[in-house]
Scaffold this active site. Structure first.
Site, mmCIF file in Angstrom:
data_model
loop_
_atom_site.group_PDB
_atom_site.id
_atom_site.type_symbol
_atom_site.label_atom_id
_atom_site.label_comp_id
_atom_site.label_asym_id
_atom_site.label_seq_id
_atom_site.Cartn_x
_atom_site.Cartn_y
_atom_site.Cartn_z
ATOM 1 N N TYR A 144 -0.657 -18.927 -22.030
ATOM 2 C CA TYR A 144 0.623 -19.392 -22.547
ATOM 3 C C TYR A 144 1.241 -20.455 -21.653
ATOM 4 O O TYR A 144 2.084 -21.237 -22.098
ATOM 5 C CB TYR A 144 1.583 -18.207 -22.725
ATOM 6 C CG TYR A 144 1.179 -17.302 -23.847
ATOM 7 C CD1 TYR A 144 0.469 -16.136 -23.596
ATOM 8 C CD2 TYR A 144 1.454 -17.635 -25.161
ATOM 9 C CE1 TYR A 144 0.064 -15.306 -24.624
ATOM 10 C CE2 TYR A 144 1.051 -16.809 -26.203
ATOM 11 C CZ TYR A 144 0.351 -15.652 -25.924
ATOM 12 O OH TYR A 144 -0.058 -14.856 -26.945
ATOM 13 N N HIS B 80 -1.773 -7.359 -23.615
ATOM 14 C CA HIS B 80 -2.999 -7.996 -23.125
ATOM 15 C C HIS B 80 -3.636 -7.130 -22.041
ATOM 16 O O HIS B 80 -2.950 -6.663 -21.122
ATOM 17 C CB HIS B 80 -2.693 -9.374 -22.524
ATOM 18 C CG HIS B 80 -2.401 -10.414 -23.556
ATOM 19 N ND1 HIS B 80 -1.686 -11.563 -23.283
ATOM 20 C CD2 HIS B 80 -2.725 -10.491 -24.876
ATOM 21 C CE1 HIS B 80 -1.584 -12.283 -24.375
ATOM 22 N NE2 HIS B 80 -2.207 -11.663 -25.353
ATOM 23 N N ARG C 285 0.927 -8.294 -33.134
ATOM 24 C CA ARG C 285 -0.124 -8.874 -33.957
ATOM 25 C C ARG C 285 0.111 -8.538 -35.431
ATOM 26 O O ARG C 285 0.791 -7.568 -35.759
ATOM 27 C CB ARG C 285 -1.496 -8.346 -33.522
ATOM 28 C CG ARG C 285 -1.864 -8.647 -32.070
ATOM 29 C CD ARG C 285 -3.196 -7.999 -31.728
ATOM 30 N NE ARG C 285 -3.614 -8.303 -30.365
ATOM 31 C CZ ARG C 285 -3.324 -7.536 -29.305
ATOM 32 N NH1 ARG C 285 -2.603 -6.427 -29.478
ATOM 33 N NH2 ARG C 285 -3.737 -7.862 -28.089
ATOM 34 N N HIS D 248 -0.144 -15.309 -36.270
ATOM 35 C CA HIS D 248 -0.445 -15.313 -34.834
ATOM 36 C C HIS D 248 0.307 -16.437 -34.108
ATOM 37 O O HIS D 248 0.534 -16.341 -32.895
ATOM 38 C CB HIS D 248 -1.950 -15.447 -34.598
ATOM 39 C CG HIS D 248 -2.408 -14.817 -33.319
ATOM 40 N ND1 HIS D 248 -2.448 -13.447 -33.137
ATOM 41 C CD2 HIS D 248 -2.815 -15.361 -32.148
ATOM 42 C CE1 HIS D 248 -2.876 -13.181 -31.918
ATOM 43 N NE2 HIS D 248 -3.107 -14.321 -31.299
ATOM 44 N N ARG E 155 3.342 -14.979 -32.687
ATOM 45 C CA ARG E 155 3.040 -14.230 -31.459
ATOM 46 C C ARG E 155 2.901 -15.192 -30.276
ATOM 47 O O ARG E 155 3.414 -14.937 -29.189
ATOM 48 C CB ARG E 155 1.765 -13.418 -31.661
ATOM 49 C CG ARG E 155 1.295 -12.618 -30.453
ATOM 50 C CD ARG E 155 0.155 -11.702 -30.883
ATOM 51 N NE ARG E 155 -0.677 -11.266 -29.779
ATOM 52 C CZ ARG E 155 -0.416 -10.201 -29.026
ATOM 53 N NH1 ARG E 155 0.677 -9.501 -29.236
ATOM 54 N NH2 ARG E 155 -1.233 -9.845 -28.065
ATOM 55 N N LYS F 77 -5.243 -3.230 -30.236
ATOM 56 C CA LYS F 77 -6.708 -3.272 -30.241
ATOM 57 C C LYS F 77 -7.268 -2.077 -29.474
ATOM 58 O O LYS F 77 -6.673 -1.611 -28.500
ATOM 59 C CB LYS F 77 -7.192 -4.572 -29.592
ATOM 60 C CG LYS F 77 -6.898 -5.825 -30.419
ATOM 61 C CD LYS F 77 -7.449 -7.057 -29.724
ATOM 62 C CE LYS F 77 -7.230 -8.315 -30.565
ATOM 63 N NZ LYS F 77 -7.761 -9.522 -29.901
#
Length: 314
Positions: free
Chosen positions: A294, A285, A160, A259, A262, A184
């Site tokens: 995706y 994730h 990210r 992004h 990514r 995150k």
């Protein structure tokens, strides 16, 4: 009538070859990048010589002639994206000619980039990404070596934007070919450091050290702003501007942002056969359902492959 041999011997073609040699020997351009520039610029030189004569000097080229060349590309059936790529190569060539004192200013600067259609795919193709990453360190970049690192890490590692700017020099684990990334929720993960990304970082580090030493400063950060303002650490907003500027200069849509790279990382790994759970780990994730999005990004590519290869699709 202009012959093929005349085209090959023109002064314009000689200047193109000199530019390509500079890319290969001074900038260490990749073979992919050099082939792309060679194709675009020799085609442009062929057009100029065929239309205006072999004696045309670079200083005599005007922006109207560049627009006429783009019009010819459209007449051949090429897309606006293809025309934008050609214009990007022409701009780079004229910037180099200006530095060599062969032109006073670039006529290509007066030619607007073709407005790309809004129906372009959200994720660039593998070929488009390779081209942009290979060109990230060309003269469109404010700090070429740093900007190459930005693209190699965003696309090559799938991290990210916030994770990128948070990387410290100590987070690069050279012995393990990995980078420690803080994601995150302060979660940490190790992501593989590919050969291309590692080479880009190694080329950048001596320049980073020299810049800090020259300013009498120090910083733990890997990526710094060019003027070392404030803490010196590059911000996510600045990364967004850098990515958009370089991508736009090489024919990609204006709405491309960090992004997107990514997304391209995940989608392209999936296209090439990577396991969905492996992609989940690499992207950090928490849920596999997030990674499964995706698969939706590659439906168009899968349909194209099916139509082209399955015997019952014909």
């Amino acid at each position: 009538m202009t012959t093929a041999s005349t085209l090959k011997k023109s002064a314009l073609h000689g200047h193109v070859d000199a530019f390509l040699a500079m890319l290969a020997h001074e900038r260490n351009g990749s073979p992919h990048t050099i082939r792309a520039y060679e194709r675009e610029l020799h085609n442009f030189a062929d057009f100029l010589v065929g239309s205006f004569g072999a004696g045309l000097a670079p200083s005599a080229v005007e922006h109207q002639q560049i627009r006429a060349y783009l019009a010819e590309l459209y007449a051949r059936g090429l897309s606006k994206a293809s025309a934008a790529r050609a214009l990007a190569a022409i701009r780079s060539w004229f910037r180099w000619l200006a530095r060599q004192g062969l032109v006073d200013q670039s006529p290509a600067a007066l030619v607007a980039t073709p407005k790309l259609p809004k129906h372009l795919p959200r994720v660039p193709t593998i070929e488009e990404m390779n081209r942009v990453v290979d060109c990230a360190a060309d003269e469109t970049a404010a700090w070429p070596e740093r900007d190459r690192v930005i693209f190699e890490l965003l696309y090559g590692c799938g991290i990210r934007n916030a994770e990128l700017v948070g990387i410290d020099l100590a987070d690069i684990h050279w012995a393990n070919d990995a980078i420690l990334v803080r994601g995150k929720g302060r979660k940490q993960r190790l992501v593989p450091l590919g050969d291309a990304a590692a080479a880009a970082i190694r080329a950048y580090l001596p320049l980073l050290e020299a810049k800090l030493a020259g300013a009498g400063k120090s910083s733990p950060a890997l990526l710094l702003n060019a003027r070392l303002r404030g803490s010196g650490r590059l911000t996510t907003r600045s990364v967004g501007r850098i990515v958009k500027h370089i991508a736009l200069a090489h024919g990609l849509p204006a709405d491309l942002h960090p992004h997107t790279l990514r997304h391209a990382f995940g989608a392209h790994m999936l296209e090439e056969g990577a396991d969905l759970r492996a992609i989940q780990e690499l992207l950090g994730h928490a849920r596999l359902s997030t990674t499964q999005r995706y698969t939706q990004l590659t439906v168009g590519q899968m349909a194209e492959v099916y139509d082209r290869t399955h015997p019952r699709a014909k």
